[in-house]
Design a protein around this motif. Structure first.
Motif, PDB file in Angstrom:
ATOM      1  N   PRO A   1       0.799  -1.232   0.000  1.00  0.00           N
ATOM      2  CA  PRO A   1       0.000   0.000   0.000  1.00  0.00           C
ATOM      3  C   PRO A   1       0.832   1.283   0.000  1.00  0.00           C
ATOM      4  N   SER A   2       2.101   1.169   0.353  1.00  0.00           N
ATOM      5  CA  SER A   2       3.015   2.321   0.290  1.00  0.00           C
ATOM      6  C   SER A   2       3.401   2.668  -1.146  1.00  0.00           C
ATOM      7  N   LEU A   3       2.905   1.870  -2.119  1.00  0.00           N
ATOM      8  CA  LEU A   3       3.270   1.980  -3.541  1.00  0.00           C
ATOM      9  C   LEU A   3       4.716   1.555  -3.796  1.00  0.00           C
ATOM     10  N   ARG A   4       5.277   0.782  -2.856  1.00  0.00           N
ATOM     11  CA  ARG A   4       6.619   0.229  -3.043  1.00  0.00           C
ATOM     12  C   ARG A   4       6.513  -1.283  -3.243  1.00  0.00           C
ATOM     13  N   TYR A   5       7.428  -1.800  -4.044  1.00  0.00           N
ATOM     14  CA  TYR A   5       7.508  -3.245  -4.238  1.00  0.00           C
ATOM     15  C   TYR A   5       8.419  -3.872  -3.189  1.00  0.00           C
ATOM     16  N   ALA A   6       8.134  -5.118  -2.882  1.00  0.00           N
ATOM     17  CA  ALA A   6       8.992  -5.930  -2.027  1.00  0.00           C
ATOM     18  C   ALA A   6       9.203  -7.270  -2.722  1.00  0.00           C
ATOM     19  N   GLN A   7      10.369  -7.874  -2.488  1.00  0.00           N
ATOM     20  CA  GLN A   7      10.685  -9.177  -3.080  1.00  0.00           C
ATOM     21  C   GLN A   7      10.977 -10.185  -1.974  1.00  0.00           C
ATOM     22  N   SER A   8      10.775 -11.447  -2.299  1.00  0.00           N
ATOM     23  CA  SER A   8      11.098 -12.495  -1.323  1.00  0.00           C
ATOM     24  C   SER A   8      12.540 -12.949  -1.517  1.00  0.00           C
ATOM     25  N   GLU A   9      13.144 -13.427  -0.431  1.00  0.00           N
ATOM     26  CA  GLU A   9      14.519 -13.927  -0.510  1.00  0.00           C
ATOM     27  C   GLU A   9      14.591 -15.126  -1.446  1.00  0.00           C
ATOM     28  N   ARG A  10      13.583 -15.991  -1.387  1.00  0.00           N
ATOM     29  CA  ARG A  10      13.541 -17.164  -2.272  1.00  0.00           C
ATOM     30  C   ARG A  10      13.609 -16.724  -3.742  1.00  0.00           C
ATOM     31  N   TYR A  11      12.857 -15.693  -4.085  1.00  0.00           N
ATOM     32  CA  TYR A  11      12.808 -15.191  -5.468  1.00  0.00           C
ATOM     33  C   TYR A  11      14.166 -14.644  -5.890  1.00  0.00           C
ATOM     34  N   LEU A  12      14.810 -13.891  -5.020  1.00  0.00           N
ATOM     35  CA  LEU A  12      16.097 -13.290  -5.365  1.00  0.00           C
ATOM     36  C   LEU A  12      17.178 -14.356  -5.536  1.00  0.00           C
ATOM     37  N   ARG A  13      17.155 -15.350  -4.673  1.00  0.00           N
ATOM     38  CA  ARG A  13      18.127 -16.443  -4.806  1.00  0.00           C
ATOM     39  C   ARG A  13      17.916 -17.204  -6.121  1.00  0.00           C
ATOM     40  N   ALA A  14      16.652 -17.448  -6.466  1.00  0.00           N
ATOM     41  CA  ALA A  14      16.352 -18.190  -7.700  1.00  0.00           C
ATOM     42  C   ALA A  14      16.764 -17.387  -8.933  1.00  0.00           C
ATOM     43  N   LEU A  15      16.501 -16.082  -8.906  1.00  0.00           N
ATOM     44  CA  LEU A  15      16.898 -15.216 -10.028  1.00  0.00           C
ATOM     45  C   LEU A  15      18.406 -15.244 -10.226  1.00  0.00           C
ATOM     46  N   ALA A  16      19.140 -15.126  -9.135  1.00  0.00           N
ATOM     47  CA  ALA A  16      20.601 -15.122  -9.210  1.00  0.00           C
ATOM     48  C   ALA A  16      21.108 -16.428  -9.828  1.00  0.00           C
ATOM     49  N   ALA A  17      20.620 -17.547  -9.358  1.00  0.00           N
ATOM     50  CA  ALA A  17      21.075 -18.844  -9.868  1.00  0.00           C
ATOM     51  C   ALA A  17      20.726 -18.997 -11.348  1.00  0.00           C
ATOM     52  N   ARG A  18      19.517 -18.556 -11.724  1.00  0.00           N
ATOM     53  CA  ARG A  18      19.049 -18.727 -13.105  1.00  0.00           C
ATOM     54  C   ARG A  18      19.848 -17.883 -14.090  1.00  0.00           C
ATOM     55  N   HIS A  19      20.379 -16.767 -13.635  1.00  0.00           N
ATOM     56  CA  HIS A  19      21.071 -15.842 -14.535  1.00  0.00           C
ATOM     57  C   HIS A  19      22.591 -15.854 -14.353  1.00  0.00           C
ATOM     58  N   GLY A  20      23.104 -16.879 -13.737  1.00  0.00           N
ATOM     59  CA  GLY A  20      24.546 -17.055 -13.710  1.00  0.00           C
ATOM     60  C   GLY A  20      25.277 -16.227 -12.678  1.00  0.00           C
ATOM     61  N   PHE A  21      24.655 -16.023 -11.531  1.00  0.00           N
ATOM     62  CA  PHE A  21      25.313 -15.291 -10.445  1.00  0.00           C
ATOM     63  C   PHE A  21      25.488 -16.209  -9.238  1.00  0.00           C
ATOM     64  N   ASP A  22      26.620 -16.072  -8.570  1.00  0.00           N
ATOM     65  CA  ASP A  22      26.839 -16.735  -7.289  1.00  0.00           C
ATOM     66  C   ASP A  22      26.548 -15.747  -6.159  1.00  0.00           C
ATOM     67  N   LEU A  23      25.893 -16.237  -5.120  1.00  0.00           N
ATOM     68  CA  LEU A  23      25.586 -15.390  -3.968  1.00  0.00           C
ATOM     69  C   LEU A  23      26.805 -15.323  -3.053  1.00  0.00           C
ATOM     70  N   LEU A  24      27.343 -14.119  -2.902  1.00  0.00           N
ATOM     71  CA  LEU A  24      28.469 -13.912  -1.990  1.00  0.00           C
ATOM     72  C   LEU A  24      27.991 -13.631  -0.575  1.00  0.00           C
ATOM     73  N   GLN A  25      26.924 -12.843  -0.478  1.00  0.00           N
ATOM     74  CA  GLN A  25      26.443 -12.443   0.858  1.00  0.00           C
ATOM     75  C   GLN A  25      25.020 -11.905   0.733  1.00  0.00           C
ATOM     76  N   LEU A  26      24.211 -12.177   1.746  1.00  0.00           N
ATOM     77  CA  LEU A  26      22.868 -11.591   1.837  1.00  0.00           C
ATOM     78  C   LEU A  26      22.676 -11.132   3.273  1.00  0.00           C
ATOM     79  N   VAL A  27      22.497  -9.835   3.450  1.00  0.00           N
ATOM     80  CA  VAL A  27      22.415  -9.237   4.781  1.00  0.00           C
ATOM     81  C   VAL A  27      21.001  -8.713   5.010  1.00  0.00           C
ATOM     82  N   HIS A  28      20.407  -9.067   6.123  1.00  0.00           N
ATOM     83  CA  HIS A  28      19.108  -8.511   6.510  1.00  0.00           C
ATOM     84  C   HIS A  28      19.344  -7.289   7.404  1.00  0.00           C
ATOM     85  N   ALA A  29      18.845  -6.145   6.971  1.00  0.00           N
ATOM     86  CA  ALA A  29      19.000  -4.899   7.743  1.00  0.00           C
ATOM     87  C   ALA A  29      17.966  -3.900   7.257  1.00  0.00           C
TER      88      ALA A  29
END
Length: 406
Positions: free
Chosen positions: A358-386
């Motif tokens: 409702p703030s007119l901002r998008y949010a993404q899930s961690e599962r989605y971001l991890r899947a996108l990275a793997a599908r497009h040839g990226f290795d995850l170095l670090q994911l920080v929650h803050a």
């Protein structure tokens, strides 16, 4: 004593006035202004011509001239409702909102019953003065006079959305759509407060206008008022990776350049891209970017001949839900082993790939971001929650993601 104009003079002035009206109606405002001025040269002080001249000067975004013209009318005819309306509109364009409010109230007192436009402007002025509850009443008065006034429905929906009255907001946005409001924009608004399908990203013209309007007070409001910290948090964890220095860095959605002081020391070349030309002017003034580009981020990634070994996006994806096109375009713009670092707001659950809040901002899930990275040839170095920023003094949960291209 003024000489009475001849019949020929009167007819010539009248013809110029009518041609000016036609020019105005067809959007030729420069031509309309010249016709009205020529008509006034023949018949000085003609109230109807002066009123239309003020309206034209407002369309030309010359509020100081419009204000002077409206004042001429009021010196001749103090109870002219149209002149008070144009005076108030000019004051609004000059950001003199308290004076504008008084002008609209005077116009409403003098106008015939059932005038919708003055109530709409009255509401907009109250919003500018941060009085949303009073503005809501003004919009209701405007809609009582003209139920087909799409802008009033839209503004009403925006206030109700901010009040978290989502069902009422959704109905207002539906009414705006039904009465001809911008379909792309209002489907986006509607999706933020209802179960309607979520568009993949915010409309480009909405983002560009939002940040053009926000450019002047952006840094002070975002950092000082909202406690924004995505730029510094993203850069701090990037530096801790120890992967620099970098040859060429791309700052996606660079805005006013909040990331630049952190990025410039770690890269030989720094390029920024943003949709808002006024934000880019602020970034240019920093003197830290080697190049600034006015473009949509995917368009730039798809079209650039440069190759980057670092790409950053701090608080950019709140306006992009579906990140598939971004990741696909990164493939041609990034060097092998280059880093892609970005922030994202967190969805309420891992079930959805992304959601529009409702703030007119998008949010993404961690599962989605991890899947996108793997599908497009990226290795995850670090994911920080803050936290990303604060909203009504509550921290907004976020993720800071650091990827390396294979």
């Amino acid at each position: 004593m003024c000489a009475t104009p001849t019949h020929d003079t009167f007819e010539q002035a009248r013809q110029l006035f009518l041609e000016g009206l036609k020019d105005f109606e067809e959007g030729r405002f420069d031509a309309a202004e010249q016709r009205f001025l020529s008509s006034l040269g023949l018949l000085p002080g003609r109230v109807s011509t002066l009123v239309n001249l003020a309206a034209t000067q407002l369309k030309l975004l010359r509020p100081q001239d419009a204000l002077a013209t409206a004042q001429q009318v009021l010196a001749l005819e103090a109870g002219n409702a149209d002149a008070w309306f144009h005076k108030a509109s000019a004051l609004g364009q000059l950001n003199r909102h308290q004076e504008a409010l008084l002008g609209y109230e005077k116009s409403l007192a003098l106008a015939p019953p059932g005038a919708a436009e003055p109530w709409l402007r009255h509401g907009q002025t109250l919003q500018a003065l941060d009085q949303p509850a009073r503005a809501l009443v003004s919009y209701e008065r405007a809609l009582a006079a003209d139920p087909g006034l799409a802008q009033a429905w839209s503004n009403r929906g925006g206030i109700l959305r901010e009040m978290k009255r989502n069902e009422e907001a959704a109905e207002a946005f539906r009414q705006a759509l039904a009465h001809g409001a911008d379909p792309e924009l209002h489907r986006y608004y509607l999706a933020s407060v209802s179960a309607q399908p979520v568009p993949p990203s915010a409309p480009g013209h909405y983002v560009e206008t939002l940040f053009d309007d926000y450019a002047e007070q952006f840094d002070a409001h975002l950092v000082g008022v909202l406690g924004y910290r995505a730029h510094s948090t993203l850069a701090r964890h990037l530096a801790a990776l120890g992967r620099g220095p970098f040859r060429s860095t791309l700052d996606l959605g660079c805005g006013t350049g909040l990331c630049a002081p952190f990025l410039k020391p770690m890269t030989d070349r720094l390029v920024g891209v943003d949709l808002s030309s006024l934000m880019l002017e602020k970034a240019q003034a920093l003197g830290l970017y080697d190049r600034l580009v006015h473009a949509e981020i995917v368009d730039h990634l798809q079209g650039t001949d440069e190759r980057y070994d670092l790409v950053t996006a701090a608080d950019v994806f709140i306006y992009v839900g579906d990140l598939e096109p971004v990741f696909a375009a990164l493939g041609r713009a990034m060097e092998t082993h280059g880093l892609f670092c970005f922030s994202a707001e967190c969805t309420a659950s891992e079930a959805a790939d992304f959601e529009l809040l409702p703030s007119l901002r998008y949010a993404q899930s961690e599962r989605y971001l991890r899947a996108l990275a793997a599908r497009h040839g990226f290795d995850l170095l670090q994911l920080v929650h803050a936290p990303i920023r604060e909203d009504q003094r509550e921290p907004i949960a976020g993720m800071y993601v650091y990827l390396a291209r294979r």
